[in-house]
Design a protein around this motif. Sequence first.
Motif, PDB file in Angstrom:
ATOM      1  N   GLN A 162     -72.432  -7.905 -12.933  1.00  0.00           N
ATOM      2  CA  GLN A 162     -71.168  -8.021 -12.224  1.00  0.00           C
ATOM      3  C   GLN A 162     -70.453  -6.664 -12.200  1.00  0.00           C
ATOM      4  OE1 GLN A 162     -70.163 -11.091 -10.683  1.00  0.00           O
ATOM      5  NE2 GLN A 162     -72.346 -11.252 -11.158  1.00  0.00           N
ATOM      6  N   LEU A 163     -69.631  -6.468 -11.165  1.00  0.00           N
ATOM      7  CA  LEU A 163     -68.810  -5.278 -11.084  1.00  0.00           C
ATOM      8  C   LEU A 163     -67.414  -5.607 -11.592  1.00  0.00           C
ATOM      9  CD1 LEU A 163     -69.785  -3.764  -7.604  1.00  0.00           C
ATOM     10  CD2 LEU A 163     -71.002  -3.672  -9.784  1.00  0.00           C
ATOM     11  N   VAL A 164     -66.902  -4.772 -12.465  1.00  0.00           N
ATOM     12  CA  VAL A 164     -65.593  -5.008 -13.074  1.00  0.00           C
ATOM     13  C   VAL A 164     -64.741  -3.764 -12.875  1.00  0.00           C
ATOM     14  CG1 VAL A 164     -64.345  -5.515 -15.209  1.00  0.00           C
ATOM     15  CG2 VAL A 164     -66.601  -6.544 -14.802  1.00  0.00           C
ATOM     16  N   ILE A 165     -63.509  -3.955 -12.363  1.00  0.00           N
ATOM     17  CA  ILE A 165     -62.542  -2.871 -12.219  1.00  0.00           C
ATOM     18  C   ILE A 165     -61.368  -3.166 -13.147  1.00  0.00           C
ATOM     19  CG2 ILE A 165     -60.989  -1.643 -10.650  1.00  0.00           C
ATOM     20  CD1 ILE A 165     -62.835  -2.405  -8.351  1.00  0.00           C
ATOM     21  N   LEU A 166     -61.062  -2.231 -14.014  1.00  0.00           N
ATOM     22  CA  LEU A 166     -59.970  -2.411 -14.979  1.00  0.00           C
ATOM     23  C   LEU A 166     -58.963  -1.268 -14.872  1.00  0.00           C
ATOM     24  CD1 LEU A 166     -62.050  -3.379 -18.160  1.00  0.00           C
ATOM     25  CD2 LEU A 166     -60.872  -4.921 -16.589  1.00  0.00           C
ATOM     26  N   LYS A 200     -61.512  -8.188 -21.519  1.00  0.00           N
ATOM     27  CA  LYS A 200     -62.323  -8.489 -20.347  1.00  0.00           C
ATOM     28  C   LYS A 200     -63.819  -8.249 -20.529  1.00  0.00           C
ATOM     29  CE  LYS A 200     -58.837  -9.577 -17.643  1.00  0.00           C
ATOM     30  NZ  LYS A 200     -58.662 -10.948 -17.110  1.00  0.00           N
ATOM     31  N   LEU A 201     -64.190  -7.359 -21.433  1.00  0.00           N
ATOM     32  CA  LEU A 201     -65.601  -7.023 -21.593  1.00  0.00           C
ATOM     33  C   LEU A 201     -66.166  -7.650 -22.863  1.00  0.00           C
ATOM     34  CD1 LEU A 201     -65.553  -3.231 -20.602  1.00  0.00           C
ATOM     35  CD2 LEU A 201     -65.939  -5.227 -19.137  1.00  0.00           C
ATOM     36  N   LYS A 202     -67.376  -8.181 -22.744  1.00  0.00           N
ATOM     37  CA  LYS A 202     -68.015  -8.820 -23.889  1.00  0.00           C
ATOM     38  C   LYS A 202     -68.564  -7.766 -24.852  1.00  0.00           C
ATOM     39  CE  LYS A 202     -69.413 -12.925 -21.261  1.00  0.00           C
ATOM     40  NZ  LYS A 202     -70.566 -13.721 -20.775  1.00  0.00           N
ATOM     41  N   ASP A 228     -77.279  -6.589 -23.287  1.00  0.00           N
ATOM     42  CA  ASP A 228     -78.254  -7.570 -22.817  1.00  0.00           C
ATOM     43  C   ASP A 228     -78.546  -7.328 -21.342  1.00  0.00           C
ATOM     44  OD1 ASP A 228     -76.297  -8.797 -21.200  1.00  0.00           O
ATOM     45  OD2 ASP A 228     -75.782 -10.273 -22.725  1.00  0.00           O
ATOM     46  N   GLU A 229     -79.368  -8.174 -20.747  1.00  0.00           N
ATOM     47  CA  GLU A 229     -79.819  -7.948 -19.370  1.00  0.00           C
ATOM     48  C   GLU A 229     -78.755  -8.287 -18.337  1.00  0.00           C
ATOM     49  OE1 GLU A 229     -82.024 -12.313 -18.851  1.00  0.00           O
ATOM     50  OE2 GLU A 229     -83.179 -10.461 -18.708  1.00  0.00           O
ATOM     51  N   HIS A 230     -77.588  -8.783 -18.775  1.00  0.00           N
ATOM     52  CA  HIS A 230     -76.518  -9.132 -17.835  1.00  0.00           C
ATOM     53  C   HIS A 230     -75.248  -8.323 -18.102  1.00  0.00           C
ATOM     54  CE1 HIS A 230     -78.785 -12.425 -16.080  1.00  0.00           C
ATOM     55  NE2 HIS A 230     -79.078 -12.849 -17.291  1.00  0.00           N
ATOM     56  N   PHE A 231     -75.401  -7.072 -18.498  1.00  0.00           N
ATOM     57  CA  PHE A 231     -74.230  -6.235 -18.754  1.00  0.00           C
ATOM     58  C   PHE A 231     -73.458  -5.977 -17.460  1.00  0.00           C
ATOM     59  CE2 PHE A 231     -77.732  -3.218 -18.028  1.00  0.00           C
ATOM     60  CZ  PHE A 231     -77.195  -2.412 -17.035  1.00  0.00           C
ATOM     61  N   ASP A 232     -72.195  -5.569 -17.606  1.00  0.00           N
ATOM     62  CA  ASP A 232     -71.320  -5.301 -16.459  1.00  0.00           C
ATOM     63  C   ASP A 232     -71.322  -3.815 -16.110  1.00  0.00           C
ATOM     64  OD1 ASP A 232     -70.470  -7.975 -16.368  1.00  0.00           O
ATOM     65  OD2 ASP A 232     -68.891  -7.604 -17.830  1.00  0.00           O
ATOM     66  N   TYR A 233     -71.157  -3.547 -14.800  1.00  0.00           N
ATOM     67  CA  TYR A 233     -70.844  -2.199 -14.342  1.00  0.00           C
ATOM     68  C   TYR A 233     -69.319  -2.089 -14.260  1.00  0.00           C
ATOM     69  CZ  TYR A 233     -75.709  -1.366 -12.872  1.00  0.00           C
ATOM     70  OH  TYR A 233     -77.068  -1.180 -12.836  1.00  0.00           O
ATOM     71  N   VAL A 234     -68.757  -0.999 -14.783  1.00  0.00           N
ATOM     72  CA  VAL A 234     -67.305  -0.912 -14.927  1.00  0.00           C
ATOM     73  C   VAL A 234     -66.748   0.350 -14.285  1.00  0.00           C
ATOM     74  CG1 VAL A 234     -65.386  -0.796 -16.586  1.00  0.00           C
ATOM     75  CG2 VAL A 234     -67.401  -2.213 -17.095  1.00  0.00           C
TER      76      VAL A 234
END
Length: 422
Positions: A286-290, A309-311, A319-325
């Motif tokens: 997922q893409l995350v903007i903070l 907001k970030l795990k 893990d294989e489902h990390f976020d792009y920030v």
Amino acid sequence: MKILTTSDWHLGNLFHGNDRLPEHKHFLSWLLTQIEGQQPDALLIAGDVFDNSNPSAAAQSAYYEFLADAMQKCRQMQVIITAGNHDSASRLEAPRPLLARHQVDIRGVVHRYWRTDDEGGKWQIDYDDLMIPIIGKDGDTAIILAVPYLRSDVVQNASYSKGVNDFLRTLTAKAREKHPGLPLVMMAHMYAKGADIAKEDASEKIIIGGQEEVNMEGWTDHPDYMTCGHIHKRQHIWNTDWARYTGSILPLSFAEKDYTHGIDLVTIEKGMRPNVKQLVYQPQHQLVILPEDEADLTPKKLKHLIDEKLKNRINGERDEHFDYVTLKVRLEKISNDDIKALEDLVNGKNAVLCKIQKIIPMVDIQTITGQHSLKSIEDILNRDPMDTLREAFFIKHNAEMNEQQEAMLSELISGIKNESND
């Protein structure tokens, strides 16, 4: 008859320096599952298979492995692939003779043939080569009009947009004449007028000024359905109810953060309009903007937001489902040490920090200089250079120059003027 449509894979894409091959393999695995479950009669891939004209060996390997696996999952399915503006048309079409024997048809380029006439002859476009029949499990036939991205050597009109429009309409008319009564499904790769693209940071290669916009309005004898690549947001093509962009399989920029992704399932029944259903795909990252808005956050609040907001990583590993920030910071509220601390905090989460977007506060320039807005070249040429320097300084530092700084710049400007006069 069931047809799956997709486009804009961009295999080989790097997202802010991050190799996306695992993400693409994740999508291709999901697509194989859809093929196995739906057992479609055809799969259409409408351009930008690769992200550039010289894709890596790894990207090409993923592509060919997918094709081999797809034909095993659904042995009667035909696959039709066209080149997009990112693809090398000739490279994509090079294995055409081999793949055609395995029910994979590729149209990378528009072919021509020489027709002799009383004046010697001229080159003609081979429209028939772009008409590909598909036969459904029930015995019904449809014609796929497979149009690769039309480059200027093919569209030789004074107006590129009109040339593309003429090409598409001529192809459709010839197909109606050659295959009367059969459904026509067109696949193309172009920029249609009215397409909704991101206002900022758009990843599509769009020519400014609309020279490539193709107006689909007023086309009465259009194909029964059209699937299009190039624009990454899934949408109807402007002023049509028979043509749409399938959209990209992954977001190609943070401006596409809220796009939905997937493929379209097009069902064609006799006497009925094609029915279109999106099969939604959830990208691996997922893409995350903070923060998402322009909130005036202190470094302390930003750190709290990151934690919220970030795990966290598990056992210190992403893990294989990390976020792009993307992290947004306001320049007047943060130091370089604060930025470094925030970078370390994000990179310690189950995330990858792609960029730090530095927000400059909006300023009223006229309150700094007292100048009127510039309306002409003469206004710019006649303007006092110190006014421009004052504005630039204020925007960068959110503060006005002091007397010493102004004196130094005034002296520098005077020296430049004296040298010019000499």
